[in-house]
Scaffold this active site. Structure first.
Site, PDB file in Angstrom:
ATOM      1  N   TYR A 143       0.831  -1.208   0.000  1.00  0.00           N
ATOM      2  CA  TYR A 143       0.000   0.000   0.000  1.00  0.00           C
ATOM      3  C   TYR A 143       0.864   1.256   0.000  1.00  0.00           C
ATOM      4  O   TYR A 143       0.701   2.139  -0.851  1.00  0.00           O
ATOM      5  CB  TYR A 143      -0.925  -0.021   1.221  1.00  0.00           C
ATOM      6  CG  TYR A 143      -1.922   1.114   1.260  1.00  0.00           C
ATOM      7  CD1 TYR A 143      -2.979   1.163   0.357  1.00  0.00           C
ATOM      8  CD2 TYR A 143      -1.823   2.118   2.209  1.00  0.00           C
ATOM      9  CE1 TYR A 143      -3.915   2.197   0.400  1.00  0.00           C
ATOM     10  CE2 TYR A 143      -2.751   3.149   2.261  1.00  0.00           C
ATOM     11  CZ  TYR A 143      -3.785   3.184   1.356  1.00  0.00           C
ATOM     12  OH  TYR A 143      -4.699   4.208   1.393  1.00  0.00           O
ATOM     13  N   ARG A 184     -10.432  -0.987  10.403  1.00  0.00           N
ATOM     14  CA  ARG A 184      -9.942   0.335  10.790  1.00  0.00           C
ATOM     15  C   ARG A 184     -10.325   0.628  12.234  1.00  0.00           C
ATOM     16  O   ARG A 184     -11.315   0.117  12.756  1.00  0.00           O
ATOM     17  CB  ARG A 184     -10.498   1.411   9.858  1.00  0.00           C
ATOM     18  CG  ARG A 184     -10.077   1.217   8.409  1.00  0.00           C
ATOM     19  CD  ARG A 184     -10.439   2.424   7.578  1.00  0.00           C
ATOM     20  NE  ARG A 184     -10.998   2.036   6.299  1.00  0.00           N
ATOM     21  CZ  ARG A 184     -11.137   2.849   5.266  1.00  0.00           C
ATOM     22  NH1 ARG A 184     -10.766   4.104   5.363  1.00  0.00           N
ATOM     23  NH2 ARG A 184     -11.657   2.431   4.137  1.00  0.00           N
TER      24      ARG A 184
END
Length: 310
Positions: A143, A184
Site C-alpha cells: 500500500y 480500521r
C-alpha cells in the site's frame, strides 16, 4: 462536468459521488466491489446523472469524461494485506490506465494518495515536503509504496505529457458507510463496543492518529480538484491528534458500553504518530475540518447501531 469516480462504491467514494451529484455533475461510478458495496450507492441508482460500472482499474477502460477522481484501492490494512500483489497492481497499473485515459480525453485527474506515503514518520506534524520513512519490503509496503509510485506516475505524466493532475494526501477518515469488518480503528472500536466485545488496542495505545469526518474530507477533495493554482500534493485531514487509548475511552462513553479494553502486540511497521500539517490546505483551498470529533463519532455510532440491528 462528466466525472469518473474510481472506487466510487467504497466508503469515501460513495460520499464523493453523492456530493458531486448535488453539485449537478454527471457521475460515472466505477468499482470492482472488492471492498466497495452496491449498498453504498443504492440511493443513487435512480439519479438521472448517475451511472454504475463494474470494472477493475488494473485493466484499461475507454470512456469520454472530463474529470477523474482516482480512489480505487483498498485502504485498510486488513484488506490491502490480504492480497498485496493486487493492491500494488491497483495503485500502479490503475494509475497508468487512468492517466492514459486523462491524457487521451484531456480530463483533469485527482489521485487519492495517503498519509501512508510518510511511513513511520520521524517528524510531526507531517508536511508535504517530508519524504517519509517507509519500509519498502514490509507487510504494509504494498500500500505505502504503491501510493508513492502512483504519485511518481502522476508527476511524470504532468511533466512529460502536461496532464492536468491533482494529488491529495488523505489522513485517517471516518463516518457512515465504513464497513463493519474493514479493520480500521474507529469502526473496530465502535462495533466492538456496541456488541459488548473487548476493545482491542494494538500496542500500548499511546500511538496517535488524527481523524477527519468524511464530509469534511470530501469537501477538501472537491476544493483541490477545482482549484486552478496548485496540483499538490496537499495534506487533507484533521490536525488534532489523539492517542488510540483515549479514542477507545471516548467511544466507550458515547456507546455506554461495558466492554473492556485489551492490549495486543503492535503489528509490524505500524506508525507511531500520524498528524497532518494542513497549512497549505488552509492557505490555498481555504479548507479545514469543521466537524469536531465527538460530533462525528456520534453520527458514526448511530450509523453502526442501525447497521448492526438491521
Amino acid at each position: 462536468m462528466k466525472i469518473l469516480v474510481t472506487g466510487g462504491a467504497g466508503f469515501l467514494g460513495s460520499h464523493l459521488c453523492t456530493e458531486l451529484l448535488k453539485q449537478d455533475h454527471e457521475v460515472i461510478c466505477l468499482d470492482n466491489f472488492y471492498t466497495g458495496s452496491k449498498q453504498n450507492v443504492s440511493h443513487l441508482l435512480s439519479h438521472p446523472n448517475f451511472e454504475l460500472i463494474r470494472h477493475d482499474v488494473t485493466f484499461p477502460i475507454f470512456l469520454e469524461i472530463e474529470g477523474i477522481f482516482n480512489l480505487a484501492c483498498p485502504a485498510s490494512p486488513k484488506h490491502y494485506q490480504s492480497n498485496p500483489v493486487q493492491t500494488l497492481k491497483t495503485s500502479v497499473h490503475g494509475a497508468i490506465n487512468l492517466l492514459g485515459l486523462a491524457k487521451r480525453t484531456g480530463a483533469k485527474i485527482l489521485q487519492a494518495s495517503t498519509s501512508e506515503v510518510y511511513g513511520d514518520p520521524r517528524i510531526s506534524p507531517q508536511i508535504e515536503e517530508y519524504w517519509g520513512n517507509v519500509n519498502p519490503i514490509g507487510i504494509r509496503s504494498c500500500y505505502d509504496e504503491g501510493k508513492r509510485a502512483a504519485e511518481t506516475l502522476f508527476m511524470d505524466y504532468y511533466r512529460q505529457h502536461q496532464v492536468d493532475i491533482r494529488i491529495a494526501r488523505i489522513f485517517n477518515t471516518y463516518g457512515p458507510r465504513m464497513a463493519i469488518d474493514d479493520g480500521r480503528v474507529v469502526s473496530n472500536f465502535i462495533v466492538q463496543a456496541l456488541m459488548g466485545k473487548d476493545i482491542t488496542i494494538y500496542g500500548d495505545g499511546n500511538q496517535t492518529r488524527s481523524f477527519c469526518y468524511v464530509s469534511d474530507l470530501v469537501d477538501g477533495l472537491i476544493r483541490l480538484f477545482f482549484n486552478e493554482t496548485t496540483i499538490g500534493p496537499i495534506n487533507l485531514g484533521n490536525p488534532t491528534p489523539i492517542p488510540i487509548k483515549d479514542l477507545a475511552s471516548e467511544i466507550l462513553q458515547l456507546t455506554n458500553s461495558t466492554s473492556k479494553i485489551v492490549f495486543e502486540q503492535l503489528p509490524s511497521d505500524d506508525p507511531i504518530m500520524r498528524e497532518p500539517n494542513i497549512d497549505k490546505a488552509r492557505q490555498i483551498l481555504n479548507w479545514e475540518p469543521s466537524i469536531d470529533r465527538q460530533q462525528g463519532l456520534m453520527k458514526t455510532v448511530e450509523y453502526f447501531k442501525n447497521t448492526i440491528i438491521r
